[in-house]
Design an enzyme around this catalytic site. Structure first.
Site, PDB file in Angstrom:
ATOM      1  N   ASP A   1       0.877  -1.169   0.000  1.00 50.75           N
ATOM      2  CA  ASP A   1       0.000   0.000   0.000  1.00 50.75           C
ATOM      3  C   ASP A   1       0.912   1.216   0.000  1.00 50.75           C
ATOM      4  O   ASP A   1       1.866   1.298   0.782  1.00 50.75           O
ATOM      5  CB  ASP A   1      -0.948   0.040   1.203  1.00 50.75           C
ATOM      6  CG  ASP A   1      -2.103   1.002   0.918  1.00 50.75           C
ATOM      7  OD1 ASP A   1      -2.860   0.753  -0.028  1.00 50.75           O
ATOM      8  OD2 ASP A   1      -2.224   2.026   1.609  1.00 50.75           O
ATOM      9  N   SER A   2       0.645   2.120  -0.909  1.00 51.65           N
ATOM     10  CA  SER A   2       1.598   3.208  -1.084  1.00 51.65           C
ATOM     11  C   SER A   2       0.865   4.491  -1.422  1.00 51.65           C
ATOM     12  O   SER A   2      -0.330   4.478  -1.705  1.00 51.65           O
ATOM     13  CB  SER A   2       2.590   2.846  -2.195  1.00 51.65           C
ATOM     14  OG  SER A   2       1.909   2.316  -3.310  1.00 51.65           O
TER      15      SER A   2
END
Ligand code: IMP
Length: 193
Positions: free
Chosen positions: A64-65
């Site tokens: 997740d970025s």
């Protein structure tokens, strides 16, 4: 001994970068979609990784970025993918530049605070049910216009610290050396050794 890494993602760009950085490992993408309603990158990455049940010899990972812009109080952050619709680089970067020009202070050109960072958290799910996370950060700044054709998302407006080119102007190998995802994946590689 890990034979295969299962990646929970629907993002083909991320999958390509993960394959390039983990070269040598067997990497399989699983187009898993979960509601990303966590307040942190960690919570969302763990939720995605938990959606896969790895078998012995396998590991599940999920990234997740997002981009955190200082003068926007860390936005778009965990909402980076949903900041503009449809989330093409043109829409995402265009909206970011517009919001920054109205909200990031009226200092003379060249003196606006445009610092930002990309953050990537990778959750690793083991067959035992154990979960770990690793994090990579890349500091930099936001340009005043889009530049370059490579990459995805906000790459055309992000210049890493000490460099002049945007991620979208760099070769994929160069981006991987500097990026938040590259940093997190190298930590993952070290854990696997
Ligand atoms: P998510 O991790 O699926 O929530 O999506 C993160 C979003 O952040 C992506 O859809 C992009 O908009 C942005 N993002 C994350 N990493 C990068 C990157 O390496 N380059 C450009 N944009 C990125």
């Amino acid at each position: 001994m890990i034979d295969e890494i299962l990646v929970a993602t629907t993002n083909q760009h991320k999958l390509r970068e993960i394959r390039q950085i983990l070269k040598g490992a067997r990497v399989q993408g699983l187009g898993i979609r979960v509601k990303e309603d966590g307040k942190t990158f960690e919570a969302n990455a763990i939720k995605k990784a938990k959606a896969i049940k790895p078998l012995p010899g396998q590991l599940a990972i999920a990234d997740d970025s997002g981009l955190m812009v200082d003068c926007l109080g860390g936005s778009p952050g965990v909402r980076s993918a949903r900041f503009a619709e449809p989330p093409t680089p043109k829409n995402l970067c265009g909206k970011l530049l517009k919001v920054m020009s109205s909200e990031c202070g009226a200092l003379p050109a060249g003196r606006q605070v445009r610092s930002a960072k990309f953050v990537c958290v990778i959750a690793i799910a083991y067959p035992s049910g154990k979960i770990r996370t690793v994090k990579g950060v890349c500091h930099g700044r936001i340009t005043r216009e889009m530049r370059g054709k490579h990459g995805f998302g906000y790459d055309p407006v992000f210049v890493p610290r000490r460099y002049k080119k945007t991620f979208a102007e760099m070769s994929p190998a160069m981006k991987n050396r500097l990026s938040h995802r590259g940093r997190a994946l190298r930590k993952l590689k070290a854990l696997l050794k």
